[in-house]
Structures are given as structure tokens and as C-alpha cells.
Motif scaffolding. Structure first.
Motif, mmCIF file in Angstrom:
data_model
loop_
_atom_site.group_PDB
_atom_site.id
_atom_site.type_symbol
_atom_site.label_atom_id
_atom_site.label_comp_id
_atom_site.label_asym_id
_atom_site.label_seq_id
_atom_site.Cartn_x
_atom_site.Cartn_y
_atom_site.Cartn_z
ATOM 1 N N GLU B 30 0.823 -1.213 0.000
ATOM 2 C CA GLU B 30 0.000 0.000 0.000
ATOM 3 C C GLU B 30 0.859 1.266 0.000
ATOM 4 O O GLU B 30 0.372 2.347 -0.322
ATOM 5 C CB GLU B 30 -0.930 0.080 1.227
ATOM 6 C CG GLU B 30 -1.702 -1.163 1.549
ATOM 7 C CD GLU B 30 -0.880 -2.171 2.331
ATOM 8 O OE1 GLU B 30 -0.411 -3.130 1.674
ATOM 9 O OE2 GLU B 30 -0.682 -2.019 3.547
ATOM 10 N N GLU B 31 2.114 1.137 0.403
ATOM 11 C CA GLU B 31 2.929 2.346 0.549
ATOM 12 C C GLU B 31 3.941 2.535 -0.580
ATOM 13 O O GLU B 31 4.794 3.421 -0.514
ATOM 14 C CB GLU B 31 3.619 2.352 1.923
ATOM 15 C CG GLU B 31 2.605 2.447 3.064
ATOM 16 C CD GLU B 31 3.240 2.652 4.433
ATOM 17 O OE1 GLU B 31 4.459 2.870 4.512
ATOM 18 O OE2 GLU B 31 2.484 2.578 5.426
ATOM 19 N N ILE B 32 3.868 1.697 -1.618
ATOM 20 C CA ILE B 32 4.758 1.884 -2.770
ATOM 21 C C ILE B 32 4.420 3.226 -3.414
ATOM 22 O O ILE B 32 3.253 3.549 -3.645
ATOM 23 C CB ILE B 32 4.577 0.747 -3.800
ATOM 24 C CG1 ILE B 32 5.067 -0.574 -3.212
ATOM 25 C CG2 ILE B 32 5.325 1.068 -5.099
ATOM 26 C CD1 ILE B 32 4.838 -1.780 -4.088
ATOM 27 N N VAL B 33 5.450 4.015 -3.673
ATOM 28 C CA VAL B 33 5.243 5.357 -4.227
ATOM 29 C C VAL B 33 5.425 5.332 -5.737
ATOM 30 O O VAL B 33 6.502 5.012 -6.238
ATOM 31 C CB VAL B 33 6.249 6.354 -3.594
ATOM 32 C CG1 VAL B 33 6.141 7.716 -4.273
ATOM 33 C CG2 VAL B 33 5.973 6.488 -2.100
ATOM 34 N N TRP B 34 4.344 5.646 -6.442
ATOM 35 C CA TRP B 34 4.390 5.664 -7.902
ATOM 36 C C TRP B 34 4.481 7.089 -8.445
ATOM 37 O O TRP B 34 4.693 7.278 -9.638
ATOM 38 C CB TRP B 34 3.139 4.992 -8.485
ATOM 39 C CG TRP B 34 3.116 3.507 -8.325
ATOM 40 C CD1 TRP B 34 2.615 2.801 -7.270
ATOM 41 C CD2 TRP B 34 3.625 2.530 -9.246
ATOM 42 N NE1 TRP B 34 2.765 1.455 -7.478
ATOM 43 C CE2 TRP B 34 3.379 1.255 -8.695
ATOM 44 C CE3 TRP B 34 4.250 2.622 -10.499
ATOM 45 C CZ2 TRP B 34 3.747 0.078 -9.341
ATOM 46 C CZ3 TRP B 34 4.613 1.441 -11.138
ATOM 47 C CH2 TRP B 34 4.371 0.192 -10.560
ATOM 48 N N GLY B 35 4.261 8.064 -7.578
ATOM 49 C CA GLY B 35 4.326 9.461 -8.007
ATOM 50 C C GLY B 35 3.179 9.842 -8.925
ATOM 51 O O GLY B 35 2.130 9.185 -8.954
ATOM 52 N N ARG B 123 11.636 13.457 -10.189
ATOM 53 C CA ARG B 123 10.947 13.950 -8.994
ATOM 54 C C ARG B 123 9.607 13.246 -8.760
ATOM 55 O O ARG B 123 8.917 13.520 -7.782
ATOM 56 C CB ARG B 123 10.730 15.460 -9.121
ATOM 57 C CG ARG B 123 12.046 16.265 -9.128
ATOM 58 C CD ARG B 123 11.807 17.727 -8.825
ATOM 59 N NE ARG B 123 10.941 18.361 -9.822
ATOM 60 C CZ ARG B 123 11.398 19.034 -10.883
ATOM 61 N NH1 ARG B 123 12.709 19.150 -11.070
ATOM 62 N NH2 ARG B 123 10.565 19.578 -11.739
ATOM 63 N N GLY B 124 9.255 12.345 -9.668
ATOM 64 C CA GLY B 124 8.005 11.605 -9.478
ATOM 65 C C GLY B 124 6.777 12.463 -9.705
ATOM 66 O O GLY B 124 5.714 12.209 -9.142
ATOM 67 N N GLU B 125 6.897 13.485 -10.564
ATOM 68 C CA GLU B 125 5.751 14.373 -10.772
ATOM 69 C C GLU B 125 4.805 13.883 -11.860
ATOM 70 O O GLU B 125 3.631 14.252 -11.874
ATOM 71 C CB GLU B 125 6.253 15.779 -11.128
ATOM 72 C CG GLU B 125 6.933 16.457 -9.947
ATOM 73 C CD GLU B 125 7.710 17.701 -10.350
ATOM 74 O OE1 GLU B 125 8.333 18.290 -9.449
ATOM 75 O OE2 GLU B 125 7.703 18.073 -11.532
ATOM 76 N N ASP B 171 -0.331 9.661 -16.049
ATOM 77 C CA ASP B 171 -0.502 11.023 -16.558
ATOM 78 C C ASP B 171 -0.153 11.120 -18.040
ATOM 79 O O ASP B 171 -0.770 11.861 -18.783
ATOM 80 C CB ASP B 171 0.408 11.986 -15.783
ATOM 81 C CG ASP B 171 0.186 11.886 -14.280
ATOM 82 O OD1 ASP B 171 -0.984 11.945 -13.859
ATOM 83 O OD2 ASP B 171 1.176 11.735 -13.546
ATOM 84 N N TRP B 172 0.880 10.403 -18.447
ATOM 85 C CA TRP B 172 1.327 10.441 -19.834
ATOM 86 C C TRP B 172 1.525 9.007 -20.317
ATOM 87 O O TRP B 172 1.690 8.080 -19.519
ATOM 88 C CB TRP B 172 2.664 11.200 -19.969
ATOM 89 C CG TRP B 172 2.504 12.686 -20.072
ATOM 90 C CD1 TRP B 172 1.977 13.526 -19.138
ATOM 91 C CD2 TRP B 172 2.884 13.504 -21.194
ATOM 92 N NE1 TRP B 172 2.003 14.819 -19.590
ATOM 93 C CE2 TRP B 172 2.568 14.841 -20.853
ATOM 94 C CE3 TRP B 172 3.474 13.250 -22.441
ATOM 95 C CZ2 TRP B 172 2.805 15.906 -21.718
ATOM 96 C CZ3 TRP B 172 3.726 14.315 -23.299
ATOM 97 C CH2 TRP B 172 3.380 15.636 -22.944
ATOM 98 N N ILE B 173 1.554 8.860 -21.647
ATOM 99 C CA ILE B 173 1.781 7.540 -22.234
ATOM 100 C C ILE B 173 2.911 7.624 -23.260
ATOM 101 O O ILE B 173 3.045 8.629 -23.953
ATOM 102 C CB ILE B 173 0.483 6.998 -22.896
ATOM 103 C CG1 ILE B 173 0.662 5.555 -23.382
ATOM 104 C CG2 ILE B 173 0.020 7.893 -24.052
ATOM 105 C CD1 ILE B 173 -0.649 4.857 -23.753
ATOM 106 N N PHE B 174 3.775 6.605 -23.286
ATOM 107 C CA PHE B 174 4.686 6.465 -24.436
ATOM 108 C C PHE B 174 4.098 5.375 -25.312
ATOM 109 O O PHE B 174 3.813 4.279 -24.853
ATOM 110 C CB PHE B 174 6.139 6.198 -24.040
ATOM 111 C CG PHE B 174 6.373 5.104 -23.040
ATOM 112 C CD1 PHE B 174 6.369 5.367 -21.674
ATOM 113 C CD2 PHE B 174 6.634 3.812 -23.471
ATOM 114 C CE1 PHE B 174 6.605 4.353 -20.756
ATOM 115 C CE2 PHE B 174 6.880 2.790 -22.555
ATOM 116 C CZ PHE B 174 6.851 3.062 -21.192
ATOM 117 N N CYS B 175 3.893 5.709 -26.571
ATOM 118 C CA CYS B 175 2.943 4.929 -27.364
ATOM 119 C C CYS B 175 3.520 4.615 -28.747
ATOM 120 O O CYS B 175 4.069 5.495 -29.420
ATOM 121 C CB CYS B 175 1.674 5.779 -27.504
ATOM 122 S SG CYS B 175 0.282 4.872 -28.146
#
Lengths: 382, 409
Positions: B30-35, B123-125, B171-175
Motif C-alpha cells: 500500500e505504501e509503494i510510491v508511484w508518483g 521527482r516523481g511528478e 498522466d502520460w503515455i509512451f505509445c
């Protein structure tokens, strides 16, 4: 623990490789087989190996060795595995010298190790007594009588037993077969009274012998280490030898695989190279993966032997890991060596069958895959 | 050498001062940070830890400092990793931006693209997702049909993707998109970056045999993407795509590595190690009484240890500039190992390993069952086991390719 070789080690491996390819190719092994050589190896090649310093590679400098470490010796053995070059390296150096180093007194070591390092003395070690490796199941007895021990019993699968100058034999001074306590180690002259040595003709055409000890009387000075407490030293020396044999097996496995891949590119059926068939490609790719693990297992184990901070248990774990893995993969690859070559792989004229035969003997020697998985599990407390 | 020792000392001191106490305890899922824009920090110290690490660029230690990375040499990065491991520090940031996109962006992106995206990854933004597979294009990835047509200074994207992990959270995709339909399939693919908030993007989560999953279907309906978001050259996206897959394979092969002490991570739980579980569920004391299972577990652990040594050897060899065509082998073997691991857990746990839900099972037990089901995907995602074996056969062993032999006839 680095998992890549140093520059010196790479140089050593390269020179060992060209020596074996040029001087001890597989045709030598075939000739020894055809001649039914009594010695079981080629004396001239052995003398050259001595000149290269191979017997003294892992022996301490103060005992006449080069102290280049077990990784160095392992690399040499790997190359001998590629050409199936036989020599006293396994019996005399890996087993004999290691056991002397582990168990011998200062006097025994300084008297004998320099002779092993210079190749003047050939040793053999007798441990097992039945068809399966089991170093604690020693039934052979040694009774103390005055200043002598009297040894009675039998030993099997003693590598180089019939050509060694001296033999180290595990015998029981107390306890029951299966107990690690009560095992003692004795140094015997090959010609001593009451010792019968019978060479066995094995499928790999290499040297092994059975021993019968019938009231062999030896002086108490022949005891290596202390009475009844020989097992720890024995097992430690066996671990060194297990890792060394795994190194040799690694060389053979890689050679067989290289021959397979070359054949897959060369042989044509149905108008294409058979290596284009996915059924064979995937088996080859799986073998490649397993062999990559084998390389790491052997290198990891050799590094552990050379790591002064490693404990006896660490070495035991890595020895069983390497011997179990190599025994498993060696069976698979040697079988594929025959199958993928098809009919020609079954002919004696073709060399691939020699690898199959050597593989099975090496698998069995000092414990097969199931022996070492069992030991690995025990070492992990389950 | 002296400089490295100084680096170790200063790193150790910095970590001592800056790594919050709860960040030195084992990670909980539950605490894994994905940003990302909507980053969730269930533990406030996770945020503090991420900010401090990102400030130094240590979420991406070897990336260039000019884009906000740590700028460390590989020796320094190794020391940092060792010092982090020494205090059991948690990973500050987990992201596909770090493990997949970043390395190829640094290799193929323009300076402007790097300036725009790399600092935010560090920065994980911004949280990224991967638009690769399509409903009709699984192992034959290059047959993909999502199309991007240039209209003025924008691409108009239409089509759909599948197995897009966390598409609903990204938030974004590489496609990968098709920009030329007239040429052989590998030669008409381009690599586009775009915002998932763009008009016409929608996602739908996929339920798996293991239950809910991070995977989504992703749909593009006349999505307009600025032409400047093309990465690399037009119609040359396939080489970038393959390069990125190498990074992905390296990441996935890590599944084969046992985490920490046990076979499943954790420390005290009965399901942390295989032998522990096998003995616990049989009521064995000192020795596992099922000899067949004991042998299989020993064999698994031996392979697992040899595999870990192989991963180590592979990364040391690549640092030395030696041959490193092994990412396919590691991906193949690591995934097979992970599947073996979970089959053995099921054997070890008996019927307690077969619960779906409810109070009759411990939470840990239910989790193992779900992980077992989930592990079946390991040898499918990121290139199937069969595709990896094909790559090994052709690239590493140099065996002939039947498809190209057939096309010559």
C-alpha cells in the motif's frame, strides 16, 4: 565477491585452453581408450602440465605451491573438461592435497605437499564403500593395537587407486556406519602388506579402483589429524573436490553445447539447416540458459573457496549447489548431444559419445544431483 | 579509491540524517510510491523521503545531473545502492518512467524533450504508462495498427491498446503508433509521447484470473498530439521500441530474484520461505517429511541462487563492456522461476493455499493464491517465454530464422 574474472585469471584460462586444444585433444583420450592404457592418462602430457605449474596452483607457497587460488585451478579443470583430458589433477591434487592440507600435521604437510605440487608424488583417496557416495557410511575399521592400527574393510570407486604412490583411506575407529563421529584418516603406502588394489574398467575409460584392506598394519604416525575426528576435514576436502569436478563438468557441458550449435547450423534436412526448426531452437535456447546458470554456480563456488571469510558451511552449501546443478545439466546436455546429432551421434567414430560416458561418471563421483540437493536442504535446515 | 571511500562516508552520513525511520522498514504494497499528478502518500514519510532523494537526483542515480539526475558514476551508484541496502531503505520511487522510458529518452530524445520530461520523472511528478500491445498484436508486436496521421503540426491518433498497466492512473503515455501503412511493418512505426488527459483518451480496467489488476484497455478516438512529441525520427520507432523492451525485460527478470531473506520476502510470516511454509502446513519440526517436495524445493532454491549469481555476473560483465545479450535469457529464466516458486507454495500450503476469499483463510494465504495466479502472466508479458527463446536462438546462438528462410524461397 566479483562474478567476473581478473586479467590474470583470463590469461590463465586462455593459456590452459590452447594447451588442452593443442596438446591434449580428445584424440589423446581415444588413443588411451584404444590402447587400454594401464596408466589411464598420458605421462608426457602430465609432465607438461607439471611444468605449467597446474598441480601446485592451489597449494600454499610455503608448501611449494603457487597459491594462485582455487579459481585458477577450476579454470584449468574447466579446460580439461572441454577436451576430456585425464590427469592426476583430480585424485592427487583436488582430493589428496586438499585432504592433506585440511587434516595433516605440519610435518606431514611440509613433507608431502611439495611433492604433490611438483608432481613427484601421486595420491589417491578412498572414501566410499558402495555404489553410492556417502562419506559418513564408513564401515572399514581401524583397530588400535599398541603403536599400530590394523585396517580391515573395502573401498570402491577410488580414483587413480591403482597408480597412486600413497593412499589416504577413511576408516572407523569408533561408532557405527552413518555416524560422522569415529571416522579417522590414514596415510598408506601403495605397496603395503594386506592391501589389494583392483582396477575397474569404467565407461569413461578413466582410472578407478576397488581396494580390499585385509589386516593392513600401519604405524600410528600414519594417522592424519586426530583419531575419530576426521570427518570435518574429509568433508571439507570433498567440497573442494566437488567444486573442482563441477568445473571440469562445466567445460564438458560447454563443449558439447558448442558442438550441438555448430551441427544445427551445418546439418540440412528437408532443404533447410535443422537449426531453423523451432523445436530444436527452443531446446538449444533452454540449454543455453541452464549453462549460463552453471557458469555462475561454478564461479560462485570457486570464489567461495578463495574467500577467506567464508565458513565451512558456506563452502559446503556452494559445493552442493554447484555439484547438484552441474550434475543435472550435464545429464540433459550430454543426452541432447546424442539426440541432436542423430544417428552419427551413436557411432563410436564420432566423439560426442565420449562426453556422455564421462558425464555419467562425473555426475556419480562425489555425489549426484539428488545427494547434493538432499545435502543442500539439510544445510538450509529443512 | 580515496574519493570513493569519501563518497561512501558522506553518503552514509546523509542517509543517516535524511532517511526517515519508517522508510527503513520492509515495504508494504500500500505504501509503494508511484508518483504522478495525483500521487497518493498513505505514509507522510514516504513523501519526505521521495522529496529528499529527488532533490539529490538519487531516484535516478546515474542519470545526468543537467536533467536533475544524480550524475553518479557506476562505482558511486553501486556504493549508494549498498548504503541504501545497509539501512534497509525503501525504494523512494517506483515508476515506468525510471525503469522503461527514461533510459531511451536519454538515448533518443531531443534536448528539449529531455528538459521537459526527465526532471519530472526523477521527482516523481509525472506517472507514465506504456502503449505497446494491441488486441490484435501480442507476440507479433510490430503488426500494431493504432494509427497517427499528421494534420498540420499535430498527429491525430486513432486505435486501441491493451495490457496498459495503470493506464487509469497514469498522466502520460509512451505509445507505438503506425505512421506509414505502405512499407514493411517494422518500417512504419513511430514513438509518440502524449498526455493521457488529451481529449479522446479513455481507459477501462481488465479483470484477470487473479482478480482486479492494474491492466487496462486504452482507447484513442481522434486524439490530437503535437508533432513535437514525436521521439526519435518518423517511422524509426521500432528500434526505440526494441531498446525499451530490453530495459523492460531486465526489470521483469527481477521477478525471479528472491527478495530479502525468504523466497517471498517478509521475515516472520509462515509464507515467507518455501521450506518454512512446507514444514508449517505439515506440522513438521526439524525436517520436511515429504521427500519429493523437499527435493523440488531444494532444486528451486539452487536454481534461484544460481540465477541471482547470473544476474550479478551479467551486470558486472556489462559494466566491463563485455557481452550482454543475456536480457532475454534472464527474462525467460526469471519468469519460469517465479512460476515454479508459486506452484511450490501451493504444494507447500495444501488446501490453505487454495482459498479465494473469506475468514477461513489468513490474509497472507489469500495473497499467495492471488500471486500464484498472477505469476502465470510473467511468461506472457514483456515478450512471451517462446519469444525470448526465439531471440536467444537467433541473436545469441546465431541459429537460422525459418521465417526469413521461407520468404527467400
Amino acid at each position: 565477491m566479483a562474478m567476473v574474472l581478473s586479467e590474470d585469471q583470463q590469461l590463465l584460462r586462455d593459456s590452459a585452453r590452447s594447451f588442452c586444444q593443442d596438446n591434449a585433444p580428445i584424440s589423446v583420450m581415444r588413443r588411451l581408450r584404444d590402447e587400454k592404457s594401464e596408466l589411464g592418462y598420458d605421462e608426457a602430457i602430465w609432465q607438461q602440465m607439471i611444468e605449467l605449474g597446474w598441480p601446485g596452483m592451489a597449494i600454499a607457497e610455503k608448501y611449494g605451491g603457487f597459491e594462485f587460488g582455487y579459481t585458477g585451478l577450476g579454470l584449468v579443470l574447466e579446460e580439461t573438461g572441454r577436451t576430456l583430458a585425464s590427469s592426476p589433477l583430480i585424485a592427487s591434487v583436488l582430493l589428496g592435497a586438499s585432504l592433506l592440507s585440511e587434516a595433516g600435521s605440519e610435518e606431514q604437510k611440509s613433507g608431502l605437499l611439495p611433492q604433490v605440487a611438483s608432481g613427484k608424488l601421486r595420491l589417491a583417496v578412498g572414501v566410499d564403500e558402495g555404489p553410492h557416495h556417502n562419506p559418513s557410511r564408513v564401515a572399514c575399521t581401524a583397530m588400535k593395537q599398541g603403536a599400530e592400527y590394523v585396517l580391515t574393510g573395502a573401498k570402491s570407486f577410488v580414483l587413480d587407486g591403482h597408480i597412486a604412490d600413497k593412499l589416504i583411506v577413511a576408516a572407523r575407529t569408533s561408532g557405527e556406519p552413518g555416524s560422522e563421529n569415529g571416522i579417522s584418516l590414514f596415510l598408506l603406502e601403495a605397496g603395503c602388506q594386506g592391501l589389494q588394489i583392483q582396477r575397474t574398467q569404467m565407461v569413461d575409460s578413466r582410472n578407478a579402483a576397488n581396494l580390499v584392506l585385509d589386516q593392513v598394519r600401519i604405524s600410528e604416525d600414519s594417522l592424519l589429524g586426530s583419531e575419530g575426528a576426521g570427518f570435518a576435514a574429509l568433508d571439507a576436502a570433498l567440497d573442494i573436490a566437488r567444486i573442482g569436478v563441477a568445473s571440469e563438468m562445466l567445460g564438458s557441458v560447454q563443449e558439447v553445447f558448442q558442438r550441438i550449435v555448430e551441427y544445427l547450423k551445418q546439418r540440412e534436412q528437408f532443404g533447410v539447416q535443422i537449426g531453423a526448426f523451432q523445436a530444436l531452437q527452443h531446446r538449444a535456447a533452454e540449454m543455453y540458459s541452464e549453462i549460463e546458470l552453471c557458469k555462475s554456480a561454478v564461479l560462485g563456488a570457486l570464489r567461495c573457496l578463495d574467500d577467506p571469510s567464508a565458513t565451512a558451511k558456506d563452502r559446503a552449501r556452494m559445493a552442493s549447489l554447484a555439484k547438484a546443478k552441474l550434475s543435472e545439466v550435464s545429464e540433459r546436455v550430454s543426452n541432447e548431444g546424442i539426440q541432436m546429432h542423430g544417428g552419427i551421434g551413436m557411432t563410436d567414430e564420432f566423439d560426442i559419445g565420449f562426453f556422455l560416458k564421462r558425464a555419467r561418471v562425473a555426475q556419480q563421483f562425489l555425489g549426484d544431483a539428488s545427494f547434493h540437493r538432499d545435502r543442500y536442504a539439510t544445510l538450509h535446515n529443512f | 579509491m580515496l574519493a570513493l571511500e569519501q563518497f561512501r562516508d558522506s553518503t552514509r552520513a546523509w542517509l543517516e540524517e535524511n532517511c526517515p525511520p519508517s522508510m527503513r522498514t520492509p515495504m508494504v504494497p500500500e505504501e509503494i510510491v508511484w508518483g504522478g499528478r495525483n500521487a497518493v502518500f498513505t505514509n507522510p514519510e514516504s513523501k519526505l523521503w521521495l522529496d529528499r532523494m529527488a532533490e539529490k537526483g538519487w531516484t535516478c542515480p546515474t542519470w545526468p545531473a543537467e536533467y536533475g539526475g544524480g550524475g553518479l558514476s557506476s562505482e558511486e551508484a553501486k556504493i549508494l545502492a549498498e548504503e541504501l541496502a545497509r539501512i534497509n531503505a525503501r525504494i523512494a520511487l517506483t515508476s515506468f518512467g525510471i525503469s522503461m522510458l527514461g533510459p531511451v529518452l536519454l538515448e533518443y530524445g531531443t534536448h528539449e524533450q529531455k528538459m521537459e520530461h526527465i526532471p519530472k520523472i526523477i521527482r516523481g511528478e509525472i506517472r507514465w504508462c506504456q502503449g505497446y500491445s494491441e488486441p490484435g498484436s501480442g507476440s507479433d508486436l510490430a503488426s500494431l495498427g493504432t494509427k497517427a496521421i499528421l494534420e498540420g503540426d499535430e498527429y491525430v491518433v486513432n486505435g486501441s491498446k491493451v495490457w496498459t498497466s495503470y493506464a487509469d492512473k497514469a498522466d502520460w503515455i509512451f505509445c507505438l503508433v503506425r505512421t506509414d501503412f505502405e512499407v514493411p511493418k517494422h518500417s512504419g512505426i513511430s514513438f509518440l509521447l502524449f498526455d493521457m488527459k488529451s481529449e479522446g483518451v479513455s481507459t477501462k480496467p481488465i479483470q484477470l484470473i487473479s482478480g482486479s489488476s492494474p491492466f487496462c484497455e486504452t482507447f484513442f478516438d481522434n486524439v490530437r498530439v503535437p508533432a513535437a512529441n514525436l521521439m526519435g525520427r518518423l517511422n524509426e520507432g521500432w528500434s526505440i521500441a526494441k531498446r525499451l523492451l530490453q530495459h523492460e525485460r531486465t526489470m521483469i527478470s527481477g521477478f525471479g530474484l528472491a527478495s530479502g531473506q525468504g523466497d517471498r520476502g517478509g521475515t516472520t510470516s509462515t509464507t515467507a520461505s518455501l521450506e518454512g511454509a512446507a514444514m508449517h502446513y505439515r506440522g513438521d519440526k526439524d525436517r520436511l517429511t515429504d521427500p519429493a517436495l523437499r527435493d523440488q524445493i531444494a532444486q528451486f532454491k539452487i536454481d534461484s541462487e544460481a540465477f541471482a549469481l547470473t544476474s550479478q555476473r551479467s551486470s558486472e560483465e556489462s559494466r566491463q563492456g563485455g557481452p550482454n545479450a543475456t536480457s532475454s535469457m534472464l527474462k525467460y529464466y526469471g519468469c519460469e522461476l517465479n512460476k515454479r516458486r508459486y506452484e511450490l507454495f501451493l504444494k507447500a500450503m495444501g488446501s490453505q493455499g487454495l482459498g479465494w476469499e473469506g475468514d477461513e483463510f489468513e490474509a497472507e494465504e489469500l495473497q499467495v493464491t492471488r500471486e500464484w495466479l498472477r505469476s502465470k502472466a510473467n511468461s506472457i508479458e514483456g515478450g512471451t517465454a517462446e519469444v525470448q527463446l526465439n531471440i536467444v536462438a537467433k541473436r545469441v546462438l546465431g541459429l537460422p530464422d525459418m521465417l526469413s528462410l521461407a520468404s527467400k524461397k
